[in-house]
Design a protein around this motif. Structure first.
Motif, PDB file in Angstrom:
ATOM      1  N   GLY A   1      38.678  69.000  15.171  1.00 38.00           N
ATOM      2  CA  GLY A   1      39.812  70.056  15.445  1.00 38.00           C
ATOM      3  C   GLY A   1      40.434  70.777  14.590  1.00 38.00           C
ATOM      4  N   GLN A   2      40.877  70.008  13.375  1.00 43.78           N
ATOM      5  CA  GLN A   2      41.557  70.643  12.262  1.00 43.78           C
ATOM      6  C   GLN A   2      40.602  71.792  11.677  1.00 43.78           C
ATOM      7  N   GLY A   3      39.344  71.542  11.589  1.00 44.53           N
ATOM      8  CA  GLY A   3      38.527  72.651  11.158  1.00 44.53           C
ATOM      9  C   GLY A   3      38.576  73.828  12.015  1.00 44.53           C
ATOM     10  N   PHE A   4      38.399  73.888  13.077  1.00 48.54           N
ATOM     11  CA  PHE A   4      38.530  74.733  14.310  1.00 48.54           C
ATOM     12  C   PHE A   4      39.971  75.477  14.005  1.00 48.54           C
ATOM     13  N   VAL A   5      40.999  74.792  14.003  1.00 48.26           N
ATOM     14  CA  VAL A   5      42.300  75.471  13.956  1.00 48.26           C
ATOM     15  C   VAL A   5      42.399  76.458  12.909  1.00 48.26           C
TER      16      VAL A   5
END
Ligand SMILES: NC(=O)c1ccc[n+]([C@@H]2O[C@H](COP(=O)([O-])OP(=O)(O)OC[C@H]3O[C@@H](n4cnc5c(N)ncnc54)[C@H](O)[C@@H]3O)[C@@H](O)[C@H]2O)c1
Length: 262
Positions: free
Chosen positions: A22-26
């Motif tokens: 998720g952090q990479g997606f943000v």
């Protein structure tokens, strides 16, 4: 011809935005011109990730919203706040990873109750988020939904890579991830008339300091680079599916696994 991969300030809700992927997606959404609504049940991690990414990327385009994807009331509360602030939502990335405390057992040790609970939390949570957010998207006449499935959504686990490790790939995971690929097609077909596209990404294993024996065995099957994925390896597929570069694509599954599943 140039491809329209800029996200043009699109408002993208990313569930599980505080986690590994998720952090990479943000980051990917913001670096490509979008606004990220980092939606996670874990308020402390969510706020921490929001603050550190905002400082690193020098942006005010990330916000944290607490949500429990398994609760309709919680999703509605989150959406009330998103709509009050942004007036709409352009995309949903279903990426949260809810599981109960018994999740991860070997097949013979999984109880019926645990099987059902884990399917309900994860598959049910993705259903609930999609149902609630698509109501807004239908009214708007546009929207994009991305489901995060897995290579284990369409192929059997290779159990030999878990030999000697103290974890396995649980049976619920295959049931959930396979069902998500069906749900992707169902919703693509059902919501297409409203201008809503629904696609999936199926990542291979992402490196997270797993046991060395597992990493070594896993990497033997990787075609590209003899390594597990990093969250950044998934970014291109996500941005593509959220952008107009994929505007004639729906109901599809993009496999991002360095060739592991071929
Ligand atoms: N890590 C991998 O190797 C891998 C591979 C393929 C697919 N995936 C999929 O990618 C997605 C993200 O996985 P990850 O490895 O980043 O997981 P993770 O555990 O690092 O992060 C998951 C996030 O989901 C949040 N969450 C859990 N329950 C929630 C709920 N009820 N409501 C809202 N948020 C909730 C957690 O707080 C956490 O921040 C999952 O769907 C997972 O199945 C992961």
């Amino acid at each position: 011809m140039t491809f329209q991969s800029d996200l043009h300030d699109r408002r993208v809700v990313i569930t599980g935005g505080a986690g590994l992927i998720g952090q990479g997606f943000v980051r990917a959404v913001v670096e490509n011109g979008g606004r990220a609504i980092l939606a996670d049940i874990d308020e402390a991690s969510g706020q921490r990730v929001k603050e550190s990414l905002s400082a690193e990327l020098r942006t005010d385009k990330i916000e944290f919203c607490r949500v429990d994807v398994t609760s309709r009331e919680s999703i509605q509360r989150m959406m009330d706040s998103v709509l009050a602030k942004h007036g709409g939502v352009d995309a949903l990335v279903n990426n949260a990873y809810p599981r109960n405390q018994h999740y991860g057992r070997k097949f013979e040790d999984v109880t019926y109750e645990d099987f059902c609970e884990n399917v309900n939390l994860h598959l049910g949570g993705y259903f609930l988020m999609s149902q609630e957010l698509s109501r807004v998207m239908v009214k708007q006449g546009h929207g994009t939904i991305v489901f995060v499935s897995s290579i284990y959504g369409f192929m059997a686990p290779r159990f030999e890579v878990y030999e000697g490790a103290d974890f396995t790939s649980p049976v619920e995971y295959s049931a959930i991830k396979g069902a998500l690929l069906s749900l992707t097609k169902y919703l693509a077909s059902y919501l297409g008339q409203h201008g809503i596209r629904v696609n999936a990404i199926s990542p291979g294993g992402v490196y997270n300091r797993q046991e060395e024996s597992f990493v070594t065995q896993y990497c033997k099957r990787v075609v590209l680079g003899n390594r597990m994925a990093g969250a950044d390896d998934l970014a291109g597929a996500l941005v593509f599916l959220l952008s107009d570069a994929s505007k004639y694509m729906t109901g599809q599954n993009l496999v991002v696994d360095g060739g592991w599943s071929i």
